[in-house]
Motif scaffolding. Structure first.
Motif, PDB file in Angstrom:
ATOM      1  N   SER A 171       0.818  -1.222   0.000  1.00 50.33           N
ATOM      2  CA  SER A 171       0.000   0.000   0.000  1.00 50.33           C
ATOM      3  C   SER A 171       0.850   1.271   0.000  1.00 50.33           C
ATOM      4  CB  SER A 171      -0.871   0.008   1.263  1.00 50.33           C
ATOM      5  OG  SER A 171      -0.033  -0.123   2.407  1.00 50.33           O
ATOM      6  N   ALA A 172       2.161   1.124  -0.032  1.00 48.47           N
ATOM      7  CA  ALA A 172       3.028   2.279   0.276  1.00 48.47           C
ATOM      8  C   ALA A 172       3.721   2.870  -0.953  1.00 48.47           C
ATOM      9  CB  ALA A 172       4.089   1.851   1.281  1.00 48.47           C
ATOM     10  N   GLY A 173       4.065   4.153  -0.808  1.00 49.59           N
ATOM     11  CA  GLY A 173       4.930   4.805  -1.794  1.00 49.59           C
ATOM     12  C   GLY A 173       4.273   5.076  -3.129  1.00 49.59           C
ATOM     13  N   LEU A 174       2.954   5.319  -3.128  1.00 51.64           N
ATOM     14  CA  LEU A 174       2.240   5.460  -4.395  1.00 51.64           C
ATOM     15  C   LEU A 174       2.048   6.909  -4.830  1.00 51.64           C
ATOM     16  CD1 LEU A 174      -0.445   2.703  -3.723  1.00 51.64           C
ATOM     17  CD2 LEU A 174       1.751   2.477  -4.868  1.00 51.64           C
ATOM     18  N   THR A 175       2.501   7.856  -4.025  1.00 51.53           N
ATOM     19  CA  THR A 175       2.370   9.273  -4.371  1.00 51.53           C
ATOM     20  C   THR A 175       3.716   9.975  -4.197  1.00 51.53           C
ATOM     21  OG1 THR A 175       1.868   9.922  -2.093  1.00 51.53           O
ATOM     22  CG2 THR A 175      -0.005   9.336  -3.504  1.00 51.53           C
ATOM     23  N   TRP A 176       3.796  11.171  -4.756  1.00 50.33           N
ATOM     24  CA  TRP A 176       5.036  11.960  -4.624  1.00 50.33           C
ATOM     25  C   TRP A 176       5.397  12.118  -3.145  1.00 50.33           C
ATOM     26  CZ3 TRP A 176       8.095  14.388  -8.466  1.00 50.33           C
ATOM     27  CH2 TRP A 176       9.089  15.238  -7.966  1.00 50.33           C
ATOM     28  N   GLN A 177       4.418  12.431  -2.320  1.00 50.10           N
ATOM     29  CA  GLN A 177       4.676  12.723  -0.917  1.00 50.10           C
ATOM     30  C   GLN A 177       5.106  11.472  -0.134  1.00 50.10           C
ATOM     31  OE1 GLN A 177       2.114  14.060  -2.605  1.00 50.10           O
ATOM     32  NE2 GLN A 177       2.725  16.204  -2.478  1.00 50.10           N
ATOM     33  N   THR A 178       4.658  10.304  -0.575  1.00 51.29           N
ATOM     34  CA  THR A 178       4.943   9.098   0.215  1.00 51.29           C
ATOM     35  C   THR A 178       6.038   8.227  -0.393  1.00 51.29           C
ATOM     36  OG1 THR A 178       3.185   7.865  -0.912  1.00 51.29           O
ATOM     37  CG2 THR A 178       2.587   8.979   1.150  1.00 51.29           C
ATOM     38  N   ASN A 179       6.624   8.666  -1.500  1.00 60.22           N
ATOM     39  CA  ASN A 179       7.700   7.886  -2.108  1.00 60.22           C
ATOM     40  C   ASN A 179       8.965   8.744  -2.116  1.00 60.22           C
ATOM     41  OD1 ASN A 179       9.489   6.559  -3.887  1.00 60.22           O
ATOM     42  ND2 ASN A 179       7.755   5.450  -4.765  1.00 60.22           N
ATOM     43  N   ASN A 180       9.888   8.427  -1.222  1.00 59.46           N
ATOM     44  CA  ASN A 180      11.039   9.326  -1.080  1.00 59.46           C
ATOM     45  C   ASN A 180      11.963   9.313  -2.309  1.00 59.46           C
ATOM     46  OD1 ASN A 180      13.170   7.230  -0.410  1.00 59.46           O
ATOM     47  ND2 ASN A 180      11.742   6.885   1.285  1.00 59.46           N
ATOM     48  N   ASN A 181      11.751   8.376  -3.235  1.00 61.42           N
ATOM     49  CA  ASN A 181      12.523   8.446  -4.492  1.00 61.42           C
ATOM     50  C   ASN A 181      12.197   9.733  -5.253  1.00 61.42           C
ATOM     51  OD1 ASN A 181      14.039   5.904  -4.679  1.00 61.42           O
ATOM     52  ND2 ASN A 181      11.995   4.992  -4.543  1.00 61.42           N
ATOM     53  N   CYS A 182      10.958  10.203  -5.099  1.00 65.76           N
ATOM     54  CA  CYS A 182      10.578  11.463  -5.765  1.00 65.76           C
ATOM     55  C   CYS A 182      11.375  12.620  -5.165  1.00 65.76           C
ATOM     56  CB  CYS A 182       9.077  11.712  -5.598  1.00 65.76           C
ATOM     57  SG  CYS A 182       8.051  10.459  -6.373  1.00 65.76           S
ATOM     58  N   HIS A 183      11.458  12.637  -3.842  1.00 68.67           N
ATOM     59  CA  HIS A 183      12.210  13.710  -3.191  1.00 68.67           C
ATOM     60  C   HIS A 183      13.701  13.624  -3.573  1.00 68.67           C
ATOM     61  CE1 HIS A 183      12.672  16.943  -0.366  1.00 68.67           C
ATOM     62  NE2 HIS A 183      13.630  16.301   0.249  1.00 68.67           N
ATOM     63  N   LEU A 184      14.198  12.396  -3.666  1.00 68.00           N
ATOM     64  CA  LEU A 184      15.592  12.200  -4.064  1.00 68.00           C
ATOM     65  C   LEU A 184      15.838  12.785  -5.465  1.00 68.00           C
ATOM     66  CD1 LEU A 184      18.344  10.676  -3.447  1.00 68.00           C
ATOM     67  CD2 LEU A 184      17.387   8.820  -4.795  1.00 68.00           C
ATOM     68  N   LEU A 185      14.937  12.481  -6.393  1.00 68.33           N
ATOM     69  CA  LEU A 185      15.089  13.009  -7.756  1.00 68.33           C
ATOM     70  C   LEU A 185      14.969  14.531  -7.772  1.00 68.33           C
ATOM     71  CD1 LEU A 185      12.909  10.320  -9.529  1.00 68.33           C
ATOM     72  CD2 LEU A 185      15.312  10.762 -10.057  1.00 68.33           C
ATOM     73  N   TRP A 186      14.045  15.032  -6.975  1.00 66.28           N
ATOM     74  CA  TRP A 186      13.804  16.479  -6.887  1.00 66.28           C
ATOM     75  C   TRP A 186      15.048  17.207  -6.407  1.00 66.28           C
ATOM     76  CZ3 TRP A 186      10.951  20.270  -8.460  1.00 66.28           C
ATOM     77  CH2 TRP A 186      10.696  21.402  -7.678  1.00 66.28           C
ATOM     78  N   ARG A 187      15.657  16.684  -5.339  1.00 65.62           N
ATOM     79  CA  ARG A 187      16.838  17.357  -4.786  1.00 65.62           C
ATOM     80  C   ARG A 187      18.083  17.085  -5.625  1.00 65.62           C
ATOM     81  NH1 ARG A 187      16.639  20.149   0.052  1.00 65.62           N
ATOM     82  NH2 ARG A 187      18.490  20.962  -0.978  1.00 65.62           N
ATOM     83  N   ALA A 188      18.223  15.857  -6.139  1.00 59.00           N
ATOM     84  CA  ALA A 188      19.399  15.556  -6.979  1.00 59.00           C
ATOM     85  C   ALA A 188      19.392  16.418  -8.237  1.00 59.00           C
ATOM     86  CB  ALA A 188      19.422  14.072  -7.345  1.00 59.00           C
ATOM     87  N   SER A 189      18.193  16.745  -8.713  1.00 61.79           N
ATOM     88  CA  SER A 189      18.079  17.564  -9.932  1.00 61.79           C
ATOM     89  C   SER A 189      18.148  19.058  -9.627  1.00 61.79           C
ATOM     90  CB  SER A 189      16.756  17.269 -10.636  1.00 61.79           C
ATOM     91  OG  SER A 189      15.659  17.822  -9.917  1.00 61.79           O
ATOM     92  N   GLU A 190      18.427  19.382  -8.374  1.00 59.45           N
ATOM     93  CA  GLU A 190      18.402  20.785  -7.926  1.00 59.45           C
ATOM     94  C   GLU A 190      17.049  21.412  -8.270  1.00 59.45           C
ATOM     95  OE1 GLU A 190      22.057  22.107  -9.732  1.00 59.45           O
ATOM     96  OE2 GLU A 190      23.178  21.602  -7.919  1.00 59.45           O
TER      97      GLU A 190
END
Lengths: 103, 188
Positions: B27-46
């Motif tokens: 049930s987990a990680g299905l949205t931007w807010q709940t999947n930290n890979n999104c945050h990782l991509l966001w910050r890695a991409s500046e």
């Protein structure tokens, strides 16, 4: 279950030393912190085993209130100087293996 | 991972990403807010990657590491990944021309809440204000267990990613809550 926790903690302690973290785990991000990581792991295993043994000796202690007050969130406890809640935050942050014992 | 992502010299504004397959609990990680890979991509991409170009597809194609040794298998999976991404994209683009003039869906990256003195509950994972913010750190432990949509790694991942990005991706400069400023009893 409780016995398995104690056995697993004993197994982890038997291999947990600075050399293990430096040479076997060898994660770049832990470099220079291996001794402190080993201290944290040893502390966690010792405190967990002791808590479980105490509960097994007197099953009336097997309550969530006791778990919170004397394991997860103790205040000024000489036996548990670092609350296990803090340890969980640290292990999640450092990415230490939580579900596997070292080989 | 941040180092690898940055070394690829991606054109972040055009990069298409599929976070495919199961991650953590079903049930987990299905949205931007709940999947930290999104945050990782966001910050890695500046903060350049387009949220619209990051799709989470738990039922999408997945690959095992061993697949990477087989060029034909890699090509096959790449085809599947592109097909899924472009089908999703086509629906989005089609909706915009079919229903022009109606209110649009906008994928937004919302600021997480912070815990105040009077906070009793939160609708989203609270942001750690500093490495010393113990109340939030432990609340996040509660959240990842209590909210089935959270990945367990979400308890600290956002904070660690932010810390690494703010310190030139140098782990030595990251203050680890529960570790850096804590003295553990020495081993006997």
């Amino acid at each position: 279950m409780q016995k398995r926790i104690i056995d697993t903690a004993d197994q982890v302690r038997s291999v947990n030393d600075t050399h293990y973290w430096e040479k076997e785990v060898a994660v770049e991000a832990y470099r220079g912190y291996e001794s402190k990581v080993a201290d944290m792991v040893d502390y966690t295993c010792r405190v967990s085993s002791r808590f479980m043994r105490t509960c097994l000796a007197d099953e009336r202690l097997m309550t969530y209130e006791n778990l919170r007050q004397n394991f997860l969130e103790p205040i000024d406890s000489p036996a548990v100087p670092v609350p296990l809640n803090d340890v969980m935050v640290a292990t999640f942050t450092t990415g230490l293996p939580r579900h596997r014992s070292p080989p | 991972m941040i180092r690898w992502l940055r070394s690829r010299k991606f054109d972040w504004r055009k990069l298409m990403v599929l976070l495919s397959g199961k991650s953590g609990r079903p049930s987990a990680g299905l949205t931007w807010q709940t999947n930290n890979n999104c945050h990782l991509l966001w910050r890695a991409s500046e903060e350049q990657i387009s949220a619209e170009n990051v799709q989470i597809t738990p039922h999408g194609p997945s690959l095992a590491l061993s697949d990477l040794r087989d060029a034909a298998r890699v090509a096959e999976i790449e085809g599947q990944v592109r097909e899924v991404f472009l089908q999703l994209r086509a629906n989005t683009d089609l909706a915009r021309v079919m229903f022009e003039g109606y209110p649009a869906f906008a994928k937004s990256i919302e600021e997480p809440p912070v815990i105040e003195a009077t906070t009793k509950s939160l609708h989203a994972m609270p942001r750690l204000r500093s490495p010393d913010d113990r109340m939030t750190a432990i609340t996040r432990l509660r959240f990842v267990m209590e909210d089935p949509t959270q990945l367990l790694s979400n308890s600290v991942a956002h904070f660690v990613i932010d810390q690494l990005c703010e310190h030139n991706n140098n782990p030595e400069l990251v203050v680890v809550p529960g570790f850096s400023k804590v003295s553990y009893p020495a081993r006997p």
